[in-house]
Structure formats: structure tokens, C-alpha cells
Design a protein around this motif. Structure first.
Motif, PDB file in Angstrom:
ATOM      1  N   MET A 235       1.381   3.810   7.671  1.00  0.00           N
ATOM      2  CA  MET A 235       2.715   2.881   7.757  1.00  0.00           C
ATOM      3  C   MET A 235       2.863   1.569   7.206  1.00  0.00           C
ATOM      4  O   MET A 235       4.027   1.342   6.721  1.00  0.00           O
ATOM      5  CB  MET A 235       3.364   2.891   9.416  1.00  0.00           C
ATOM      6  N   GLY A 236       1.600   0.972   7.263  1.00  0.00           N
ATOM      7  CA  GLY A 236       1.881  -0.246   6.920  1.00  0.00           C
ATOM      8  C   GLY A 236       1.727  -0.161   5.234  1.00  0.00           C
ATOM      9  O   GLY A 236       2.657  -0.980   4.577  1.00  0.00           O
ATOM     10  N   TYR A 237       1.106   0.645   4.532  1.00  0.00           N
ATOM     11  CA  TYR A 237       1.279   0.872   3.248  1.00  0.00           C
ATOM     12  C   TYR A 237       2.566   1.453   2.659  1.00  0.00           C
ATOM     13  O   TYR A 237       2.920   0.790   1.654  1.00  0.00           O
ATOM     14  CB  TYR A 237       0.037   1.823   2.826  1.00  0.00           C
ATOM     15  N   LEU A 238       3.114   2.454   3.324  1.00  0.00           N
ATOM     16  CA  LEU A 238       4.413   2.821   3.108  1.00  0.00           C
ATOM     17  C   LEU A 238       5.562   1.758   2.942  1.00  0.00           C
ATOM     18  O   LEU A 238       6.329   1.773   2.197  1.00  0.00           O
ATOM     19  CB  LEU A 238       4.973   3.710   3.995  1.00  0.00           C
ATOM     20  N   PHE A 240       4.970  -1.248   2.109  1.00  0.00           N
ATOM     21  CA  PHE A 240       4.768  -2.173   0.761  1.00  0.00           C
ATOM     22  C   PHE A 240       5.060  -1.434  -0.542  1.00  0.00           C
ATOM     23  O   PHE A 240       5.197  -2.183  -1.630  1.00  0.00           O
ATOM     24  CB  PHE A 240       3.450  -2.671   1.011  1.00  0.00           C
ATOM     25  N   LEU A 241       5.014  -0.111  -0.496  1.00  0.00           N
ATOM     26  CA  LEU A 241       4.858   0.656  -1.563  1.00  0.00           C
ATOM     27  C   LEU A 241       6.044   0.375  -2.625  1.00  0.00           C
ATOM     28  O   LEU A 241       5.915   0.439  -3.773  1.00  0.00           O
ATOM     29  CB  LEU A 241       4.710   2.172  -1.411  1.00  0.00           C
ATOM     30  N   PRO A 242       7.353   0.590  -1.965  1.00  0.00           N
ATOM     31  CA  PRO A 242       8.478   0.075  -2.961  1.00  0.00           C
ATOM     32  C   PRO A 242       8.228  -1.171  -3.540  1.00  0.00           C
ATOM     33  O   PRO A 242       8.580  -1.313  -4.760  1.00  0.00           O
ATOM     34  CB  PRO A 242       9.704   0.249  -2.046  1.00  0.00           C
ATOM     35  N   PHE A 243       7.764  -2.108  -3.018  1.00  0.00           N
ATOM     36  CA  PHE A 243       7.502  -3.454  -3.526  1.00  0.00           C
ATOM     37  C   PHE A 243       6.480  -3.750  -4.643  1.00  0.00           C
ATOM     38  O   PHE A 243       6.639  -4.483  -5.477  1.00  0.00           O
ATOM     39  CB  PHE A 243       7.459  -4.403  -2.437  1.00  0.00           C
ATOM     40  N   LEU A 244       5.512  -2.668  -4.529  1.00  0.00           N
ATOM     41  CA  LEU A 244       4.395  -2.682  -5.301  1.00  0.00           C
ATOM     42  C   LEU A 244       4.957  -2.136  -6.687  1.00  0.00           C
ATOM     43  O   LEU A 244       4.543  -2.599  -7.844  1.00  0.00           O
ATOM     44  CB  LEU A 244       3.441  -1.826  -5.036  1.00  0.00           C
ATOM     45  N   VAL A 245       5.588  -1.007  -6.583  1.00  0.00           N
ATOM     46  CA  VAL A 245       6.496  -0.476  -7.788  1.00  0.00           C
ATOM     47  C   VAL A 245       7.351  -1.444  -8.370  1.00  0.00           C
ATOM     48  O   VAL A 245       7.384  -1.566  -9.672  1.00  0.00           O
ATOM     49  CB  VAL A 245       7.298   0.974  -7.533  1.00  0.00           C
ATOM     50  N   HIS A 246       8.229  -2.073  -7.609  1.00  0.00           N
ATOM     51  CA  HIS A 246       9.200  -3.213  -8.148  1.00  0.00           C
ATOM     52  C   HIS A 246       8.368  -4.325  -8.891  1.00  0.00           C
ATOM     53  O   HIS A 246       9.064  -4.800  -9.916  1.00  0.00           O
ATOM     54  CB  HIS A 246      10.227  -3.719  -7.159  1.00  0.00           C
ATOM     55  N   GLY A 353       3.342   3.789  14.623  1.00  0.00           N
ATOM     56  CA  GLY A 353       4.087   4.000  13.546  1.00  0.00           C
ATOM     57  C   GLY A 353       5.232   3.159  13.685  1.00  0.00           C
ATOM     58  O   GLY A 353       5.848   2.812  12.512  1.00  0.00           O
ATOM     59  N   GLY A 354       5.643   2.767  14.825  1.00  0.00           N
ATOM     60  CA  GLY A 354       6.976   1.859  15.107  1.00  0.00           C
ATOM     61  C   GLY A 354       6.453   0.406  14.989  1.00  0.00           C
ATOM     62  O   GLY A 354       7.200  -0.558  14.262  1.00  0.00           O
ATOM     63  N   VAL A 355       5.367   0.218  15.540  1.00  0.00           N
ATOM     64  CA  VAL A 355       5.051  -1.263  15.892  1.00  0.00           C
ATOM     65  C   VAL A 355       4.153  -2.018  14.467  1.00  0.00           C
ATOM     66  O   VAL A 355       4.685  -3.051  13.826  1.00  0.00           O
ATOM     67  CB  VAL A 355       4.231  -1.749  16.924  1.00  0.00           C
ATOM     68  N   ALA A 356       3.430  -1.208  13.835  1.00  0.00           N
ATOM     69  CA  ALA A 356       2.631  -1.705  12.896  1.00  0.00           C
ATOM     70  C   ALA A 356       3.302  -1.981  11.671  1.00  0.00           C
ATOM     71  O   ALA A 356       3.054  -2.986  11.034  1.00  0.00           O
ATOM     72  CB  ALA A 356       1.700  -0.458  12.281  1.00  0.00           C
ATOM     73  N   PRO A 357       4.545  -1.506  10.997  1.00  0.00           N
ATOM     74  CA  PRO A 357       5.196  -2.003   9.987  1.00  0.00           C
ATOM     75  C   PRO A 357       5.658  -3.502  10.456  1.00  0.00           C
ATOM     76  O   PRO A 357       5.857  -4.382   9.204  1.00  0.00           O
ATOM     77  CB  PRO A 357       6.314  -1.187   9.592  1.00  0.00           C
ATOM     78  N   ILE A 358       5.912  -3.763  11.447  1.00  0.00           N
ATOM     79  CA  ILE A 358       6.738  -5.110  11.833  1.00  0.00           C
ATOM     80  C   ILE A 358       5.496  -6.070  11.732  1.00  0.00           C
ATOM     81  O   ILE A 358       5.718  -7.175  11.173  1.00  0.00           O
ATOM     82  CB  ILE A 358       7.049  -5.074  13.404  1.00  0.00           C
ATOM     83  N   LEU A 359       4.243  -5.815  12.259  1.00  0.00           N
ATOM     84  CA  LEU A 359       3.252  -6.667  12.297  1.00  0.00           C
ATOM     85  C   LEU A 359       2.500  -7.093  10.670  1.00  0.00           C
ATOM     86  O   LEU A 359       2.486  -8.096  10.418  1.00  0.00           O
ATOM     87  CB  LEU A 359       2.117  -6.107  13.109  1.00  0.00           C
ATOM     88  N   TYR A 360       2.662  -5.939   9.872  1.00  0.00           N
ATOM     89  CA  TYR A 360       2.271  -6.245   8.556  1.00  0.00           C
ATOM     90  C   TYR A 360       3.235  -6.838   8.042  1.00  0.00           C
ATOM     91  O   TYR A 360       2.955  -7.862   6.984  1.00  0.00           O
ATOM     92  CB  TYR A 360       1.893  -4.867   7.905  1.00  0.00           C
ATOM     93  N   GLY A 361       4.787  -6.567   8.032  1.00  0.00           N
ATOM     94  CA  GLY A 361       5.551  -7.428   7.511  1.00  0.00           C
ATOM     95  C   GLY A 361       5.519  -8.818   7.880  1.00  0.00           C
ATOM     96  O   GLY A 361       5.787  -9.538   7.235  1.00  0.00           O
ATOM     97  N   MET A 362       5.374  -9.276   9.198  1.00  0.00           N
ATOM     98  CA  MET A 362       5.094 -10.579   9.741  1.00  0.00           C
ATOM     99  C   MET A 362       4.112 -11.383   9.003  1.00  0.00           C
ATOM    100  O   MET A 362       4.111 -12.361   8.574  1.00  0.00           O
ATOM    101  CB  MET A 362       4.927 -10.676  11.183  1.00  0.00           C
TER     102      MET A 362
END
Length: 409
Positions: A235-238, A240-246, A353-362
Motif C-alpha cells: 500500500m505504501g508503494y501504491l 507513491f507510484l503515480p508521483f514516480l511516473v509524474h 492497508g488503511g494505516v500504512a499509506p498515512i504513515l508513509y505519507g507523513m
């Protein structure tokens, strides 16, 4: 050769169910899993429409999504306990009926309130499906359940790919309420069609399955932590993936292609890694896939756009494939109560899956996007020493004589 393998076919716990019955039950569990996972990811296609319809902020959209996910994840254990005495046919049919009814409520023209009520109702239905569907497969196949559980897991990915794509294609042609109603009716039809395939009772011997590998306490706890970290990596990689492409001058089309390549590889990984686990063993497979995940994530961080796109299907295979091996190992480490173990395991991975993207984003907000991506790679690599801790709990033998009992659900 284990003692159990010397028993007559009718007395071996993994073969106590007729082959045709086991196969029909597996098909029904897979179709139900595909429907519910399709519902789960299909909600993403409606979010932009709901944002305009109800004037929601991004935080509001996250709250809507959270209603479904919190209900589905938080009720896994209570649903398993409440329906422990209910037959697999009743439980799985009810799960699809309740989830589809939730979508019908969401489609009613009663504003945001009906949408929220429907999301909660759909989450209740999906909370039933995961532990009971997994338990049906585990009970039916006994000690041979690892590959069928991998197929069950793979079916969920097919639903995640097919139904959201169908919704996205149909939204420009239909209003969202009629479309949501059509999806709900399709779910009710599928529930009615697969119900006759699901057995009322499953002959199984969970104690024999547990004895195959559970030689001490703590094995399931290690597996649980690995599952949580594996989901966090994905979930963390998903995120960031759009931003890696951009960041490599890729447009929205390239972003869509990147996700498609990753998900296609992921679907293949769900099927192939279950087979790989039988060849390398659980520990060897997890070490191989998580090491490859960490290296490929790091490679996509530094590779130009085209090489990165080429690597994404390979990354998808290992990024998603590990979960098949993990799910297939739950009944082996469950110490006899596989139903509760599945419920606990799904609660952990859904919550991750719900918490991890928040932590990686922070983390990325307070450092850089690259640091966030590398953190997901390091999370995958941290699973390697944990996998080694599983070795003492895996690879045992079934007892030569295993008493059979008939369990419901």
C-alpha cells in the motif's frame, strides 16, 4: 513419507471430502471472493462522482471510504464468532446478499445519508466473506489447502481488476445510481447462482492440519506481523507510484499503464507464488519474494520511465504474490482454530492497508518522496529475518492416526 499419507483416501483428513464437492466449494469461494474484492475496489471509481455530487473534500472522500473499510476490517472477528455455527452455504450467501443490499441502499436517491448507511451495510457483508470463505477452502482441502487458498486469493485480484474497470467504462454512459444498482443486482444473481455449489457441511480435521506444523506457540503471531508488513509495503508503494511516473514526465495515460502493469503482474503473482511456495517452502518463498520486492522497489525509484514500466510487472509478481503463501499458511499455524485465525489475520492486513499509506505519507511530507519509497522497500526487507523465525513452526508431520470430525462452516 508422513503417516497420514499412508491412510486410505477416505480416512485422510485432506481427502475426507469428495473431490467434486471440494472443487465446487472452491469455485464458489473464489467467485464470492472476486465479487467482494470487486465491490471493494470498485468504490474507487465512484469517488470523483461523489465528490461532485455531494460537494465533498478529499478528507470527506477518505471518510466515506473509511466507513466501508472500518466496518469490513473491524467486524472480521465478531462476524466469525457470531456465525461459527452457521453452515458455509448460509454464511457465504448471506455475505453477498448483505453486501449487494448495501450497494442498493447506496443507489437510493436519499442523499448522503443513504450512501453512508449503504457503505456500512456493504462492509458488514464483506466482513463475513473473508474468514468464512477462507475457512471453507481450508476445511475442504485440509493439509493440502495451501494451493487452493492461493487460488482463492488470486480470484480476489481478478475481481479487483475486472469490476472496477467495468464500472469506469460504464460511468460515462450511465448515471452512477442506476449503475450501482445494476452492480448490486449482478451480485445478488451471482449469490443465487453459487449458493448450490457451497456445501452445507464440511468434513474436516482442523487439529490434524494444525499438527502438521504447529509445534509451539507464537508461529501465528510471526505470520501475522509478516502479513501486516507485507501489506504495508504494497500500500505504501501504491501511494507513491503515480508521483514516480509524474516525476519522469509521464502523463495520466502513463499512470494508468503503470497501475495496469503492476496489477497484471500481481494477479499472476498470486497464482504463481502459491506454486513457488510448494517448491521452496514458505520460508524460502517469503525470503525470495520480499528480497526481490525491496530490490525492485529501489530500482523503480532510480530507473527512467520506460525501464521502470518494464520492471513493474515483475515487481507486481513479488509485491502481491507473497500474500498467497501467507494466507495458505494460516491454517497450519492456527493451532486448531483456523476460523478465528483467518479473522484475526484479515483484520490485521486490512487495518495495515488503511494505516500504512498515512504513515508513509507523513514520512514523505517531512523528508522527501524518495525517502518514503525507500521506507517501503526497507519494510519489505525487514520481513526477511522475521521469515526465518517461522522455520521452527513449519515442516512438521501429520499424525499417523487422526480422528475425524464433521464441522459446520
Amino acid at each position: 513419507m508422513s503417516g497420514a499419507s499412508l491412510l486410505p483416501a477416505a480416512e485422510r483428513p485432506e481427502l475426507s471430502q469428495p473431490r467434486a464437492v471440494r472443487r465446487r466449494g472452491l469455485i464458489a469461494a473464489c467467485l464470492t471472493h472476486a465479487l467482494h474484492d470487486g465491490y471493494t475496489d470498485g468504490l474507487y471509481a465512484f469517488l470523483p462522482v461523489w465528490q461532485v455530487q455531494f460537494g465533498l473534500s478529499y478528507a470527506g472522500l477518505a471518510g466515506l471510504r473509511g466507513l466501508y473499510y472500518a466496518t469490513m476490517g473491524g467486524l472480521q472477528i465478531p462476524a466469525d464468532r457470531a456465525l461459527r455455527g452457521v453452515s458455509p452455504r448460509v454464511a457465504l450467501t448471506a455475505s453477498s446478499v448483505v453486501a449487494s443490499a448495501g450497494l442498493l441502499v447506496m443507489a437510493l436517491p436519499f442523499g448522503l445519508a443513504s450512501l453512508c448507511i449503504g457503505l456500512v451495510l456493504a462492509g458488514i457483508g464483506s466482513s463475513i466473506q473473508h474468514p468464512r470463505g477462507s475457512m471453507l477452502v481450508a476445511d475442504s482441502f485440509g493439509a493440502s489447502a495451501r494451493r487452493p487458498l492461493g487460488l482463492y486469493n488470486f480470484a480476489g485480484d481478478l475481481g479487483k481488476s475486472a469490476l472496477p474497470a467495468a464500472i469506469a467504462v460504464s460511468l460515462p454512459l450511465l448515471s452512477w445510481r442506476p449503475l450501482l444498482g445494476m452492480v448490486a443486482i449482478a451480485g445478488l444473481i451471482l449469490a443465487a447462482a453459487v449458493a448450490p455449489l457451497i456445501p452445507h457441511r464440511v468434513a474436516a480435521d482442523p487439529s490434524a492440519v494444525a499438527a502438521r506444523a504447529g509445534r509451539g506457540k507464537g508461529g501465528f503471531g510471526v505470520l501475522f506481523v509478516i502479513g501486516v508488513l507485507d501489506t504495508a509495503t504494497r500500500m505504501g508503494y501504491l501511494l507513491f507510484l503515480p508521483f514516480l511516473v509524474h516525476g519522469r514526465a509521464g502523463g495520466s495515460g502513463a499512470v494508468g499503464l503503470a497501475f495496469a502493469l503492476l496489477f497484471v503482474g500481481g494477479a499472476f503473482g498470486k497464482a504463481s507464488c502459491a506454486w513457488l511456495g510448494e517448491r521452496l517452502g514458505v520460508v524460502g518463498c517469503v525470503i525470495a519474494t520480499e528480497t526481490a520486492t525491496a530490490l525492485l522497489i529501489a530500482a523503480t525509484l532510480f530507473a527512467p520511465l520506460v525501464p521502470m514500466l518494464i520492471l513493474l510487472p515483475l515487481l507486481g509478481v513479488v509485491l502481491n504474490g507473497t500474500s498467497s503463501v501467507l494466507y495458505g499458511s494460516v491454517p497450519e499455524l492456527a493451532r486448531g482454530d483456523a476460523g478465528q485465525a483467518f479473522a484475526i489475520f484479515y483484520t490485521g492486513v486490512i487495518g495495515s492497508g488503511g494505516v500504512a499509506p498515512i504513515l508513509y505519507g507523513m514520512l514523505a511530507d517531512h523528508s522527501t518522496r524518495g525517502i518514503g519509497v525507500l521506507a517501503s522497500a526497507l519494510t519489505a526487507f525487514s520481513i526477511v529475518p522475521l521469515a526465518l523465525l517461522l522455520r521452527p513452526f513449519l515442516g512438521g508431520r501429520l499424525p499417523a492416526v487422526a480422528p475425524k470430525r464433521s464441522v459446520t462452516g
